[in-house]
Design an enzyme around this catalytic site. Sequence first.
Site, PDB file in Angstrom:
ATOM      1  N   LYS A   1      31.911 -14.126   1.865  1.00 12.74           N
ATOM      2  CA  LYS A   1      31.786 -14.086   0.415  1.00 12.74           C
ATOM      3  C   LYS A   1      30.832 -15.179  -0.111  1.00 12.74           C
ATOM      4  CE  LYS A   1      34.537 -10.603  -0.323  1.00 12.74           C
ATOM      5  NZ  LYS A   1      34.748 -10.153   1.072  1.00 12.74           N
TER       6      LYS A   1
HETATM    7  C1  LIG Z   1      36.669  -5.684  -3.335  1.00 12.37           C
HETATM    8  C2  LIG Z   1      37.525  -6.529  -2.441  1.00 12.37           C
HETATM    9  N1  LIG Z   1      38.799  -6.769  -2.790  1.00 12.37           N
HETATM   10  C3  LIG Z   1      39.599  -7.539  -2.022  1.00 12.37           C
HETATM   11  C4  LIG Z   1      39.143  -8.110  -0.856  1.00 12.37           C
HETATM   12  C5  LIG Z   1      40.082  -8.891  -0.003  1.00 12.37           C
HETATM   13  O1  LIG Z   1      39.692 -10.220   0.182  1.00 12.37           O
HETATM   14  P1  LIG Z   1      40.126 -11.035   1.467  1.00 12.37           P
HETATM   15  O2  LIG Z   1      39.239 -10.645   2.603  1.00 12.37           O
HETATM   16  O3  LIG Z   1      39.909 -12.467   1.068  1.00 12.37           O
HETATM   17  O4  LIG Z   1      41.549 -10.750   1.711  1.00 12.37           O
HETATM   18  C6  LIG Z   1      37.812  -7.898  -0.460  1.00 12.37           C
HETATM   19  C7  LIG Z   1      37.285  -8.475   0.781  1.00 12.37           C
HETATM   20  O5  LIG Z   1      36.296  -8.067   1.324  1.00 12.37           O
HETATM   21  C8  LIG Z   1      36.987  -7.084  -1.277  1.00 12.37           C
HETATM   22  O6  LIG Z   1      35.713  -6.831  -0.948  1.00 12.37           O
END
Ligand SMILES: Cc1ncc(COP(=O)(O)O)c(C=O)c1O
Length: 400
Positions: free
Chosen positions: A186
Amino acid sequence: MAGAEMIGKEEIKEVMDVLETGILMRYGFDKERKGIYKVREFEHEFARYCGASYALGVTSGSAALKVALTALDVGPGDEVLVPAFTFLATYEAVLEVGAIPVMVDIDDTLNLDPQEIEKKKTPSTKAVIPVHMCGSAANIDQIVALARKNNLLVLEDNAQGCGASFKGKKLGSFGDMGIFSFDYVKTVTTGEGGMVITDKLDLYHRAEWYHDHGHDHNPQVSRALEGRTILGFNYRMNELQGALGLAQLRKLDYIIAEQQKNKKVIKDALTQIKGVGFRQLPDPQGDSATFLAFNLPEENAAQKFQNLLAAEGVDTVCYKRNLWHYVPNWEHFLARSTANSKKYPFTSPANKRQVEYTRESIPHAENILGRTLVLGISVKMSPEKLDQITKGIKRAAQNM
Ligand SMILES: Cc1ncc(COP(=O)(O)O)c(C=O)c1O
């Protein structure tokens, strides 16, 4: 995305502050930690950056979604409108709290189509989750207005759009709550991590208590003696994550500015090519510019162009064929498979009908995602790299 590219001496310094105290937990140990509270500091700076009143650090973006949905009182008996184009976690979080995700179509922003809200809501719909995919805004003003009109809560999934804005206001700060991801790919990374933001004190408290076994975090008493009124779980961010987040957040404006410059160079090259169009950006200035999404008139042409680009060393993604970001491709979700023997119920509480996740119900996503190619933008794209990409685009177009 950019965060990992930017890890440097600033991150090392912040992490060393924590290691020198040896206190890795965000709560308690007030004497031993010698005034070092990295998660708390990160939350304060993050809230200020987003123009939000409160921020809560958690273990991941997925956890942030679950914590926020819980704070918003979304649960069994509720339906939640979720766009067909998103990462799987958005749907999993809705299932995790016992609610039912209802798939809705996208518009030319590639994000949730505001018109879908009134078409797909039922008396059981409690919330809508606009997702700012690939770092660019949904038509968030229209979504919030329609949600308010229909008495629905708004949770913005801004996992991919940290630092992006719409008309000067940061994404994530439009809804009742907003969430962010700081996983390793990210724009801001803490390895794994996430954030929940809100302007509402009661929502903040419910999130904060829930994410830490109900602890009321009363600064007047020691942690062991803290009060509790609700049950919760453990989604606490740790001090090493907080330290990394602080250093990364301070680089965010630079990251976005560099990405915007790099994106412009590539977009200018694509603009020269007949038939190429671009994803609609409700506010181009607020784009975090982590990705460039462009389209061709037809799916076959897009596939051919993608192959020609790949032959030139220019990699793109067609999300209609992506395994993790497009609902119709999630065979395990469609089969309602879980780690145990219990299947998620996909029956609408409102009309007792099975909720469907068919391609026919999302015609615009089927069309636009099939014709769209997405190219990743990074901070450190050298002039040579940009030259290779723009020349590759030109050669690929000549062979179309
Ligand atoms: C749109 C979206 N929501 C939620 C998440 C979840 O994040 P995490 O990987 O930190 O759990 C991601 C991760 O890629 C995402 O792209």
